[in-house]
Design an enzyme around this catalytic site. Structure first.
Site, PDB file in Angstrom:
ATOM      1  N   ASP A  79     -10.184  25.328  19.079  1.00 41.22           N
ATOM      2  CA  ASP A  79     -11.286  24.368  18.870  1.00 41.22           C
ATOM      3  C   ASP A  79     -11.057  23.169  19.780  1.00 41.22           C
ATOM      4  O   ASP A  79     -10.010  22.531  19.742  1.00 41.22           O
ATOM      5  CB  ASP A  79     -11.311  23.928  17.396  1.00 41.22           C
ATOM      6  CG  ASP A  79     -12.485  23.003  17.104  1.00 41.22           C
ATOM      7  OD1 ASP A  79     -13.478  23.462  16.524  1.00 41.22           O
ATOM      8  OD2 ASP A  79     -12.402  21.814  17.457  1.00 41.22           O
ATOM      9  N   ASP A 106     -17.906  24.829  20.735  1.00 41.54           N
ATOM     10  CA  ASP A 106     -16.566  24.396  21.128  1.00 41.54           C
ATOM     11  C   ASP A 106     -15.447  25.170  20.458  1.00 41.54           C
ATOM     12  O   ASP A 106     -14.321  24.715  20.429  1.00 41.54           O
ATOM     13  CB  ASP A 106     -16.393  22.893  20.896  1.00 41.54           C
ATOM     14  CG  ASP A 106     -16.109  22.564  19.440  1.00 41.54           C
ATOM     15  OD1 ASP A 106     -16.557  23.321  18.566  1.00 41.54           O
ATOM     16  OD2 ASP A 106     -15.422  21.565  19.194  1.00 41.54           O
ATOM     17  N   GLU A 107     -15.734  26.354  19.901  1.00 40.78           N
ATOM     18  CA  GLU A 107     -14.628  27.098  19.309  1.00 40.78           C
ATOM     19  C   GLU A 107     -14.771  28.602  19.415  1.00 40.78           C
ATOM     20  O   GLU A 107     -15.878  29.130  19.525  1.00 40.78           O
ATOM     21  CB  GLU A 107     -14.377  26.669  17.870  1.00 40.78           C
ATOM     22  CG  GLU A 107     -15.523  26.885  16.918  1.00 40.78           C
ATOM     23  CD  GLU A 107     -15.231  26.249  15.565  1.00 40.78           C
ATOM     24  OE1 GLU A 107     -15.509  25.044  15.416  1.00 40.78           O
ATOM     25  OE2 GLU A 107     -14.734  26.947  14.673  1.00 40.78           O
TER      26      GLU A 107
HETATM   27  N1  DCP Z   1     -21.555  18.032  16.122  1.00 38.76           N
HETATM   28  C1  DCP Z   1     -22.716  17.313  15.814  1.00 38.76           C
HETATM   29  N2  DCP Z   1     -22.948  16.916  14.515  1.00 38.76           N
HETATM   30  C2  DCP Z   1     -22.057  17.195  13.531  1.00 38.76           C
HETATM   31  C3  DCP Z   1     -20.892  17.924  13.827  1.00 38.76           C
HETATM   32  C4  DCP Z   1     -20.666  18.325  15.159  1.00 38.76           C
HETATM   33  O1  DCP Z   1     -23.534  17.068  16.695  1.00 38.76           O
HETATM   34  N3  DCP Z   1     -22.294  16.770  12.280  1.00 38.76           N
HETATM   35  C5  DCP Z   1     -21.311  18.428  17.536  1.00 38.76           C
HETATM   36  C6  DCP Z   1     -20.537  17.346  18.251  1.00 38.76           C
HETATM   37  C7  DCP Z   1     -19.143  17.877  18.314  1.00 38.76           C
HETATM   38  C8  DCP Z   1     -19.344  19.371  18.378  1.00 38.76           C
HETATM   39  O2  DCP Z   1     -20.525  19.622  17.610  1.00 38.76           O
HETATM   40  O3  DCP Z   1     -18.423  17.394  19.435  1.00 38.76           O
HETATM   41  C9  DCP Z   1     -18.178  20.161  17.830  1.00 38.76           C
HETATM   42  O4  DCP Z   1     -17.991  19.867  16.450  1.00 38.76           O
HETATM   43  P1  DCP Z   1     -16.576  19.772  15.767  1.00 38.76           P
HETATM   44  O5  DCP Z   1     -16.794  19.838  14.309  1.00 38.76           O
HETATM   45  O6  DCP Z   1     -15.629  20.744  16.359  1.00 38.76           O
HETATM   46  O7  DCP Z   1     -16.111  18.271  16.055  1.00 38.76           O
HETATM   47  P2  DCP Z   1     -15.479  17.610  17.347  1.00 38.76           P
HETATM   48  O8  DCP Z   1     -15.163  18.619  18.400  1.00 38.76           O
HETATM   49  O9  DCP Z   1     -16.375  16.508  17.780  1.00 38.76           O
HETATM   50  O10 DCP Z   1     -14.174  16.942  16.773  1.00 38.76           O
HETATM   51  P3  DCP Z   1     -12.770  17.606  16.382  1.00 38.76           P
HETATM   52  O11 DCP Z   1     -11.763  16.997  17.304  1.00 38.76           O
HETATM   53  O12 DCP Z   1     -12.564  17.168  14.968  1.00 38.76           O
HETATM   54  O13 DCP Z   1     -12.894  19.083  16.520  1.00 38.76           O
HETATM   55 CA    CA Z   2     -13.953  20.476  17.946  1.00 36.48          CA
HETATM   56 CA    CA Z   3     -15.756  23.069  16.306  1.00 36.37          CA
END
Ligand code: DCP
Ligand code: CA
Ligand code: CA
Length: 369
Positions: free
Chosen positions: A10, A110-111
């Protein structure tokens, strides 16, 4: 039987990390990626934020005005989402990951899950080395950090990847599974949402360990056979789901609950626009074009209503998606008096955009003429 070795990779604070990539000078500042709803300059929600901003309590889903308040007097950078850019980077990372797995399954922008059983020779020690290599290759080729969980199955890999972030690596061997899961709150298991968590709490089930010890017959009486069996297995870290390249989807949909029951178009559109953004992010990755757009409305009385429209030509346009959803909503509101509780958006009737193939065909045609 020898255990499988599964990774969940991820990417860290993905959208915000992409923005840092584009403009490294913001790296040390709080970075907040925003989905502006367009109603006022400040209305909308935070899509994600880098870890500098998270230290101030900024996270996905909170209102932009709240993020601004939390980051008052800092040199925070607020940026609008740029899905196209993130998808482009996502695609490149996924290509790297694909090459480092026996079997590969992307499960979000992203995963992805990687089955590395064969190349790790069944050894978790080797599995850890492969995960370290994944991290260093993604960093070397795309300048991005990620967090990885390595475990005997997808369920445990996903939870272990969430254990240490950002730039984490957590390995859970088969022998460690129950001790790893036991102390975690049940809500960490996929499928245990806020409601289920409450119901379980009322039964005295707080941790995964509690769940694993709960009487199976009573669990079945409460949740039904299928769900009870799933919960029981999950609590023991049992999961046989294979890592599988996604087959082509026949439809993509998202559904969400409104903050409050409503039949106010602009309020509902804020939510559907967000759902459209997510759906659009999904199809852009797969280069899919849709022809049919649908909405599903769950009204306050729990009745379910669907409406759909088929376009003349397949398109991958986000604007067309949002526009059609708006049209369907307006029509629906005009037809009923119902208040909406939940709202969903669905696209279907896909035409795969085959750019290369098309070029090839026209080339052949020209050659013949
Ligand atoms: N995303 C979004 N709204 C949300 C959750 C996520 O638009 N409520 C989008 C933005 C994130 C992407 O999806 O960058 C990936 O979600 P993740 O849950 O993997 O979160 P992040 O990658 O941002 O953070 P982490 O470092 O916790 O994985
Ligand atoms: Ca992420
Ligand atoms: Ca993710």
């Amino acid at each position: 039987m020898q255990s499988r070795i599964i990774m969940l990779v991820d990417l860290d604070y993905f959208f915000a990390q992409c923005e840092e990539l584009r403009n490294p000078s913001i790296k040390d500042k709080p970075v907040v990626v925003c989905v502006y709803s367009g109603r006022t300059e400040e209305s909308g929600a935070v899509s994600t934020a880098n870890y500098v901003a998270r230290a101030y309590g900024v996270k996905s889903g909170i209102p932009i005005f709240l993020a601004k308040k939390k980051l008052e007097n800092t040199n925070a950078v607020f940026l609008p989402v740029d899905y196209m850019f993130y998808e482009e980077i996502s695609g490149k990372v996924m290509n790297i990951l694909k090459g480092l797995a026996d079997r590969f399954e992307q499960v979000g922008i992203d995963e992805a899950y990687l089955d590395v059983t064969l190349r790790a020779n069944g050894s978790f020690e080797q599995g850890r080395k492969l995960a370290e290599n994944v991290k260093s290759e993604v960093l070397r080729q795309q300048k991005l950090t990620c967090s990885i969980g390595v475990a005997p199955n997808k369920l445990v890999a996903k939870i272990s990847a969430d254990t240490k972030k950002p730039d984490g690596l957590t390995v859970v061997t088969p022998e460690q599974v129950t001790a790893f899961l036991g102390p975690l709150p049940v809500s960490r298991l996929i499928g245990v949402g806020a409601k289920t968590k409450e119901r379980m709490q009322a039964l005295g089930i707080n941790t995964v360990f509690d769940l694993s010890n709960y009487d199976m017959q009573r669990l079945i009486a409460i949740f039904g056979k299928t769900l009870a069996a799933y919960f029981h297995n999950a609590s023991l870290g049992i999961d046989d789901e294979p890592v599988q390249e996604r087959g082509e989807a026949t439809s993509i949909s998202r559904i969400a609950t409104l903050k409050h029951d409503s039949r106010e178009l602009s309020f509902i559109l804020e939510k559907t626009d967000q759902l459209c953004n997510e759906i659009h992010a999904d199809i852009a990755n797969d280069k899919l074009a849709y022809k049919t757009v649908g909405i599903v409305v769950i009204a306050t009385d729990m009745s379910i209503h669907t409406r759909s429209k088929t376009l003349e030509n397949p398109t991958d346009s986000l604007e067309a998606l949002k526009g059609t959803v708006k049209e369907l909503l307006e029509k629906f509101l005009g037809q009923t008096e119902l208040e909406m509780r939940r709202i969903g958006v669905k696209i279907s009737n896909f035409a795969k955009e085959q750019k290369h193939q098309r070029q090839l065909t026209s080339f052949i045609k020209e050659g013949k003429g």
